[in-house]
Scaffold this motif. Structure first.
Motif, PDB file in Angstrom:
ATOM      1  N   UNK A  99      51.117  28.666  58.387  1.00 41.87           N
ATOM      2  CA  UNK A  99      50.583  28.515  59.741  1.00 41.87           C
ATOM      3  C   UNK A  99      50.186  29.889  60.254  1.00 41.87           C
ATOM      4  N   UNK A 100      49.346  29.898  61.286  1.00 45.93           N
ATOM      5  CA  UNK A 100      48.843  31.146  61.832  1.00 45.93           C
ATOM      6  C   UNK A 100      48.978  31.108  63.354  1.00 45.93           C
ATOM      7  N   UNK A 111      54.908  26.034  63.430  1.00 43.26           N
ATOM      8  CA  UNK A 111      55.381  25.288  62.273  1.00 43.26           C
ATOM      9  C   UNK A 111      56.408  24.255  62.715  1.00 43.26           C
ATOM     10  N   UNK A 112      56.130  23.010  62.365  1.00 49.08           N
ATOM     11  CA  UNK A 112      57.070  21.907  62.527  1.00 49.08           C
ATOM     12  C   UNK A 112      56.668  20.872  61.472  1.00 49.08           C
ATOM     13  N   UNK A 180      66.407  18.596  53.932  1.00 51.05           N
ATOM     14  CA  UNK A 180      65.133  18.953  53.308  1.00 51.05           C
ATOM     15  C   UNK A 180      64.964  20.454  53.438  1.00 51.05           C
ATOM     16  N   UNK A 181      64.207  21.035  52.513  1.00 55.39           N
ATOM     17  CA  UNK A 181      63.893  22.454  52.643  1.00 55.39           C
ATOM     18  C   UNK A 181      62.625  22.782  51.881  1.00 55.39           C
ATOM     19  N   UNK A 182      62.068  23.919  52.218  1.00 54.26           N
ATOM     20  CA  UNK A 182      60.864  24.402  51.551  1.00 54.26           C
ATOM     21  C   UNK A 182      60.588  25.802  52.034  1.00 54.26           C
ATOM     22  N   UNK A 183      59.380  26.262  51.793  1.00 56.68           N
ATOM     23  CA  UNK A 183      58.976  27.572  52.283  1.00 56.68           C
ATOM     24  C   UNK A 183      57.730  27.419  53.137  1.00 56.68           C
ATOM     25  N   UNK A 184      57.587  28.341  54.070  1.00 55.60           N
ATOM     26  CA  UNK A 184      56.405  28.368  54.927  1.00 55.60           C
ATOM     27  C   UNK A 184      56.016  29.831  55.110  1.00 55.60           C
ATOM     28  N   UNK A 185      54.705  30.082  55.015  1.00 57.60           N
ATOM     29  CA  UNK A 185      54.204  31.439  55.197  1.00 57.60           C
ATOM     30  C   UNK A 185      53.582  31.573  56.567  1.00 57.60           C
ATOM     31  N   UNK A 186      54.074  32.545  57.328  1.00 58.84           N
ATOM     32  CA  UNK A 186      53.475  32.873  58.612  1.00 58.84           C
ATOM     33  C   UNK A 186      52.367  33.877  58.315  1.00 58.84           C
ATOM     34  N   UNK A 187      51.143  33.487  58.588  1.00 59.38           N
ATOM     35  CA  UNK A 187      49.990  34.348  58.291  1.00 59.38           C
ATOM     36  C   UNK A 187      49.695  35.297  59.431  1.00 59.38           C
TER      37      UNK A 187
END
Length: 187
Positions: A99-100, A111-112, A180-187
């Motif tokens: 997300x940005x 992010x949600x 639940x889990x994962x990764x997220x990139x903050x751009x």
């Protein structure tokens, strides 16, 4: 002594129809099935889920084949029909990978996991900084997506950074996992 007469009825027959479109209904992965049969009663079973009637919807959360069985009956005569539904990917709350916060598209500034916006479920979302394991953000409100600010520092990183997200559901659906889990990139 006479021999009694009895009638043997043919077991009911049926054909299962599967909607092969990948569907989400209110944030849940949904597979729709129906059966064409002249049987009076239909009982569906799949992954510890039971439904009744000629149409059914099932929620499969893991990748791979899932067997759906319809038990059809007319009085004492019972038969079963089985179909396999193949799920292509494991359900992960429909979470985006990036997300940005500076985007002009309002759908991309926080992010949600999308399923949490659609579902009526109690949860806690944690954003974890993988560099030190600290919690950069936490919420239980789907309308309060993470905007990239690390609450410990009071500011966002200036560079693209990948974080770990983790969601704990208070009351998951039957057959669904609670975390639940994962990764997220903050751009």
């Amino acid at each position: 002594r006479g021999i009694g007469v009895f009638n043997v009825r043919k077991a009911p027959e049926g054909v299962i129809h599967v909607n092969r479109d990948f569907l989400f209904n209110e944030g849940l992965p949904t597979s729709e099935v129906s059966i064409t049969t002249d049987a009076a009663n239909v009982v569906w079973r799949a992954d510890d889920q039971v439904q009744y009637g000629t149409d059914a919807t099932f929620h499969f959360y893991t990748e791979g084949p899932h067997e759906v069985t319809a038990e059809i009956s007319n009085g004492a005569c019972v038969s079963t029909v089985t179909e396999v539904i193949r799920i292509e990917e494991t359900y992960n709350l429909m979470a985006m990978e990036g997300f940005n916060p500076n985007s002009s598209d309002v759908r991309n500034i926080t992010f949600m996991p999308y399923a949490l916006l659609e579902r009526d479920v109690k949860f806690t979302l944690f954003i974890i900084d993988p560099r030190d394991g600290g919690i950069a953000y936490q919420t239980s409100d789907a309308s309060q997506g993470w905007n990239g600010v690390d609450v410990r520092k009071g500011r966002a990183e200036n560079t693209a950074t990948t974080y770990i997200w983790r969601v704990i559901l208070e009351n998951p659906e039957p057959g669904e996992r609670a975390e639940y889990q994962g990764t997220v990139t903050k751009l």
